[in-house]
Design an enzyme around this catalytic site. Structure first.
Site, PDB file in Angstrom:
ATOM      1  N   HIS A 309       6.863  -7.227  71.427  1.00 24.28           N
ATOM      2  CA  HIS A 309       6.541  -8.661  71.600  1.00 24.28           C
ATOM      3  C   HIS A 309       7.818  -9.386  72.007  1.00 24.28           C
ATOM      4  O   HIS A 309       8.898  -9.063  71.544  1.00 24.28           O
ATOM      5  CB  HIS A 309       6.027  -9.253  70.268  1.00 24.28           C
ATOM      6  CG  HIS A 309       5.297 -10.533  70.443  1.00 24.28           C
ATOM      7  ND1 HIS A 309       5.951 -11.730  70.543  1.00 24.28           N
ATOM      8  CD2 HIS A 309       3.984 -10.804  70.586  1.00 24.28           C
ATOM      9  CE1 HIS A 309       5.065 -12.697  70.714  1.00 24.28           C
ATOM     10  NE2 HIS A 309       3.860 -12.162  70.745  1.00 24.28           N
ATOM     11  N   ASP A 370      -2.629  -7.363  69.344  1.00 17.10           N
ATOM     12  CA  ASP A 370      -3.620  -6.598  70.114  1.00 17.10           C
ATOM     13  C   ASP A 370      -3.801  -5.165  69.622  1.00 17.10           C
ATOM     14  O   ASP A 370      -4.716  -4.485  70.071  1.00 17.10           O
ATOM     15  CB  ASP A 370      -3.205  -6.577  71.592  1.00 17.10           C
ATOM     16  CG  ASP A 370      -3.258  -7.974  72.192  1.00 17.10           C
ATOM     17  OD1 ASP A 370      -2.241  -8.448  72.718  1.00 17.10           O
ATOM     18  OD2 ASP A 370      -4.323  -8.617  72.074  1.00 17.10           O
TER      19      ASP A 370
HETATM   20  C1  SDX Z   1       0.394 -10.877  73.610  1.00 17.31           C
HETATM   21  O1  SDX Z   1       3.929 -14.252  74.018  1.00 17.31           O
HETATM   22  C2  SDX Z   1       2.984 -14.199  73.167  1.00 17.31           C
HETATM   23  O2  SDX Z   1       3.000 -14.870  72.159  1.00 17.31           O
HETATM   24  C3  SDX Z   1       1.839 -13.295  73.538  1.00 17.31           C
HETATM   25  C4  SDX Z   1       0.772 -13.094  72.481  1.00 17.31           C
HETATM   26  C5  SDX Z   1      -0.016 -14.358  72.246  1.00 17.31           C
HETATM   27  O3  SDX Z   1      -0.593 -14.494  71.149  1.00 17.31           O
HETATM   28  O4  SDX Z   1      -0.139 -15.173  73.193  1.00 17.31           O
HETATM   29  O5  SDX Z   1       1.361 -12.698  71.258  1.00 17.31           O
HETATM   30  C6  SDX Z   1      -0.240 -12.031  72.908  1.00 17.31           C
HETATM   31  O6  SDX Z   1       0.499 -10.906  74.798  1.00 17.31           O
HETATM   32  C7  SDX Z   1       0.936  -9.740  72.781  1.00 17.31           C
HETATM   33  C8  SDX Z   1       1.644  -8.642  73.651  1.00 17.31           C
HETATM   34  C9  SDX Z   1       0.575  -7.750  74.242  1.00 17.31           C
HETATM   35  N1  SDX Z   1       1.149  -6.807  75.219  1.00 17.31           N
HETATM   36  C10 SDX Z   1       1.309  -5.510  74.925  1.00 17.31           C
HETATM   37  O7  SDX Z   1       1.040  -5.023  73.847  1.00 17.31           O
HETATM   38  C11 SDX Z   1       1.791  -4.668  76.114  1.00 17.31           C
HETATM   39  C12 SDX Z   1       2.885  -3.698  75.637  1.00 17.31           C
HETATM   40  N2  SDX Z   1       4.070  -4.471  75.281  1.00 17.31           N
HETATM   41  C13 SDX Z   1       5.114  -4.609  76.314  1.00 17.31           C
HETATM   42  O8  SDX Z   1       4.620  -4.680  77.615  1.00 17.31           O
HETATM   43  C14 SDX Z   1       6.172  -5.630  75.915  1.00 17.31           C
HETATM   44  O9  SDX Z   1       6.532  -5.369  74.618  1.00 17.31           O
HETATM   45  C15 SDX Z   1       5.860  -7.113  76.031  1.00 17.31           C
HETATM   46  C16 SDX Z   1       5.349  -7.467  77.368  1.00 17.31           C
HETATM   47  C17 SDX Z   1       4.860  -7.524  75.000  1.00 17.31           C
HETATM   48  C18 SDX Z   1       7.163  -7.880  75.752  1.00 17.31           C
HETATM   49  O10 SDX Z   1       8.026  -7.560  76.784  1.00 17.31           O
HETATM   50  P1  SDX Z   1       9.535  -8.154  76.826  1.00 17.31           P
HETATM   51  O11 SDX Z   1       9.768  -9.150  75.766  1.00 17.31           O
HETATM   52  O12 SDX Z   1       9.828  -8.542  78.234  1.00 17.31           O
HETATM   53  O13 SDX Z   1      10.381  -6.918  76.391  1.00 17.31           O
HETATM   54  P2  SDX Z   1      10.913  -5.834  77.367  1.00 17.31           P
HETATM   55  O14 SDX Z   1       9.816  -5.353  78.282  1.00 17.31           O
HETATM   56  O15 SDX Z   1      12.178  -6.317  77.975  1.00 17.31           O
HETATM   57  O16 SDX Z   1      11.205  -4.657  76.328  1.00 17.31           O
HETATM   58  C19 SDX Z   1      12.465  -4.518  75.710  1.00 17.31           C
HETATM   59  C20 SDX Z   1      12.660  -2.995  75.625  1.00 17.31           C
HETATM   60  C21 SDX Z   1      12.571  -2.312  76.987  1.00 17.31           C
HETATM   61  O17 SDX Z   1      13.360  -1.126  76.922  1.00 17.31           O
HETATM   62  P3  SDX Z   1      14.926  -1.184  77.393  1.00 17.31           P
HETATM   63  O18 SDX Z   1      14.917  -1.788  78.798  1.00 17.31           O
HETATM   64  O19 SDX Z   1      15.631  -2.061  76.392  1.00 17.31           O
HETATM   65  O20 SDX Z   1      15.373   0.264  77.375  1.00 17.31           O
HETATM   66  O21 SDX Z   1      11.592  -2.427  74.828  1.00 17.31           O
HETATM   67  C22 SDX Z   1      10.832  -1.531  75.643  1.00 17.31           C
HETATM   68  C23 SDX Z   1      11.121  -1.898  77.094  1.00 17.31           C
HETATM   69  O22 SDX Z   1      10.954  -0.757  77.955  1.00 17.31           O
HETATM   70  N3  SDX Z   1       9.417  -1.757  75.319  1.00 17.31           N
HETATM   71  C24 SDX Z   1       8.516  -0.788  75.150  1.00 17.31           C
HETATM   72  C25 SDX Z   1       7.323  -1.456  74.810  1.00 17.31           C
HETATM   73  N4  SDX Z   1       7.533  -2.772  74.795  1.00 17.31           N
HETATM   74  C26 SDX Z   1       8.822  -2.962  75.112  1.00 17.31           C
HETATM   75  N5  SDX Z   1       8.594   0.559  75.253  1.00 17.31           N
HETATM   76  C27 SDX Z   1       7.433   1.254  74.994  1.00 17.31           C
HETATM   77  N6  SDX Z   1       6.251   0.674  74.660  1.00 17.31           N
HETATM   78  C28 SDX Z   1       6.157  -0.676  74.555  1.00 17.31           C
HETATM   79  N7  SDX Z   1       4.988  -1.250  74.235  1.00 17.31           N
END
Ligand code: SDX
Length: 436
Positions: A309, A370
């Site tokens: 998140h 989720d």
């Molecule tokens: C919602 O914003 C809100 O409040 C949203 C929400 C709401 O109520 O409105 O809470 C609802 O959208 C919840 C999130 C639902 N999405 C997912 O579950 C999809 C999977 N999650 C990721 O796509 C990600 O965690 C996000 C999109 C939720 C957040 O992305 P960020 O903040 O841009 O973080 P990032 O992608 O920069 O990740 C930081 C690191 C990265 O690795 P490094 O570059 O540091 O090596 O964490 C890794 C990412 O690759 N990472 C994951 C991961 N999520 C982040 N690696 C594996 N699996 C994951 N799910």
């Protein structure tokens, strides 16, 4: 030099500027950069708005480090335990919990806006039966702007409230009819004798051929799920609503833009993606560890859906509540389903393994709202492609509350971010005959 300020010095020129630090009710101090371009001729750069406050708001407070979520100061745990979705809607819209009279008046208004214009029914038949319900919802909600436009004044607080009530009230009808259309079943009209969540289940599952009794336990579980999804500060879809609304566009078209943004699997579409991921894991026969490794592999697009998140670097408080509802629901004999139980078992095993893995621990990746919600929806008999539609039903009150807060602010301006231009420098045009 003022106490609550930051001084920035441009090392190229030695010129400095003092920027006020704005003190919130709670949360980080916020640097006011509005004078920066005028004083130093420079922009701030923050793609994805990782550290940018796009607005002020009195509605929802998140603390990502502590896993805190509060609507108008009330902890989400207390609202989930003691409130109802409709009462929470009143709280988000008006800022205070309603008196009995205020609640009854609000409920009466919502109940008397649940119907759609009969001409809108024909709008559905323009979609293929296998259309994704989110595509239908985006289209139908945007189409409402054709029914409520000329006599709407978005600068009139009463007109804004009328639009908010219409949207909160009509979303369950639009959602349920998207499902009924896809199933080739007749639309079921709202029943004003039922509560908000009961009415949705009635419109989703009752048949004209026999009496349908809503299961109160499922209705209660749905009502809590809707409370948990009601608002969440300046997330992607809410920011979309604020930006679209800042041009003073029609509120129904504005909310349609929020629905479109929510649909993405990185946002509200994750609940559907989680079930697809858990099903893939269960059907693959491969060990969980192979999926954990894939999620860590930068060359593999696979992600642990429902994990991570932008704000929560601790457990998402909503995920904890939803996980409990999962257990309670699947423990009821009428909801027992070995496939759903296996999904829950896999989800819990995945959570356990991931939270022991340094990759996830070092990045503070925890289950979000989720991760478990889809299992509950399956237990309610709600199909996979309706999960994000339900998220949109719950979030509508957050979108309209945030839109209303922005429109009521006389200082609000059209949102118009700048950029870091990295394209070609100025160059002269060369006619095609002279080009190689
Ligand atoms: C919602 O914003 C809100 O409040 C949203 C929400 C709401 O109520 O409105 O809470 C609802 O959208 C919840 C999130 C639902 N999405 C997912 O579950 C999809 C999977 N999650 C990721 O796509 C990600 O965690 C996000 C999109 C939720 C957040 O992305 P960020 O903040 O841009 O973080 P990032 O992608 O920069 O990740 C930081 C690191 C990265 O690795 P490094 O570059 O540091 O090596 O964490 C890794 C990412 O690759 N990472 C994951 C991961 N999520 C982040 N690696 C594996 N699996 C994951 N799910």
């Amino acid at each position: 030099m003022k106490k609550d300020s930051v001084t920035l010095i441009d090392n190229r020129t030695g010129k400095q500027v003092e920027l006020d630090l704005l003190k919130p009710t709670c949360g980080p101090m916020t640097m006011d950069v509005r004078s920066l371009y005028k004083e130093l001729g420079i922009f701030t750069y923050d793609p994805g708005f990782m550290a940018t406050a796009s607005c002020w708001s009195d509605i929802t407070y998140l603390d990502g480090e502590k896993g805190i979520l509060e609507y108008r100061g009330y902890p989400i745990e207390q609202l989930a335990e003691g409130s109802t979705y409709l009462e929470t809607c009143y709280l988000l819209l008006h800022g205070e919990l309603p008196s009995k009279e205020e609640y009854d008046e609000f409920e009466h208004s919502i109940k008397h806006h649940t119907m759609l214009h009969e001409q809108l029914l024909r709008f559905y038949s323009g979609f293929r039966r296998d259309s994704h319900p989110m595509a239908i919802m985006v289209g139908v909600v945007a189409a409402l702007s054709a029914f409520y436009h000329d006599d709407e004044d978005i600068h009139d607080p009463q007109d804004r409230l009328a639009a908010a009530h219409r949207l909160i009230a009509k979303m369950p009808t639009i959602a349920a009819w998207s499902y009924r259309y896809a199933q080739g079943m007749p639309f079921v009209y709202p029943d004003n004798s039922l509560g908000f969540s009961e009415n949705f289940l009635h419109m989703m599952f009752s048949m004209p051929t026999e009496k349908y009794t809503v299961d109160p336990l499922l209705a209660k579980a749905l009502d809590v799920i809707l409370i948990l999804h009601a608002d969440h500060e300046q997330n992607a879809s809410t920011s979309t609503v604020r930006l679209a609304g800042s041009s003073q566009a029609n509120p129904f078209a504005v909310i349609a833009s929020g629905i479109a943004s929510l649909w993405g699997p990185a946002h509200g579409g994750a609940n559907e993606a989680v079930i697809k991921m858990l099903t893939e894991i269960n059907e693959s026969g491969k060990p969980l560890s192979s999926f954990i490794e894939r999620a860590k592999d930068k060359n593999d697009r696979f992600r642990l859906m429902g994990f991570g998140h932008r704000v929560y670097k601790n457990h998402d408080p909503r995920a904890k509540i939803i996980r409990e509802i999962c257990h309670e629901m699947l423990a009821q004999d009428k909801c027992q389903n070995p496939v759903h139980q296996k999904l829950l078992d896999t989800a819990m095993e995945l959570e356990k393994v991931a939270l022991e893995d340094d990759y996830f621990k070092s990045r503070n990746l925890y289950p979000n709202v989720d991760f478990y919600s889809g299992i509950i929806f399956l237990g309610m008999g709600i199909p996979l492609n309706m999960f994000t539609v339900l998220f949109a039903v719950g979030r509508t009150v957050g979108w309209v509350s945030q839109w209303n807060e922005m429109m009521a602010d006389p200082q609000s301006k059209i949102g118009r971010p700048r950029q870091l231009y990295t394209g070609a420098p100025t160059r002269d045009y060369v006619g095609i005959k002279k080009r190689s």
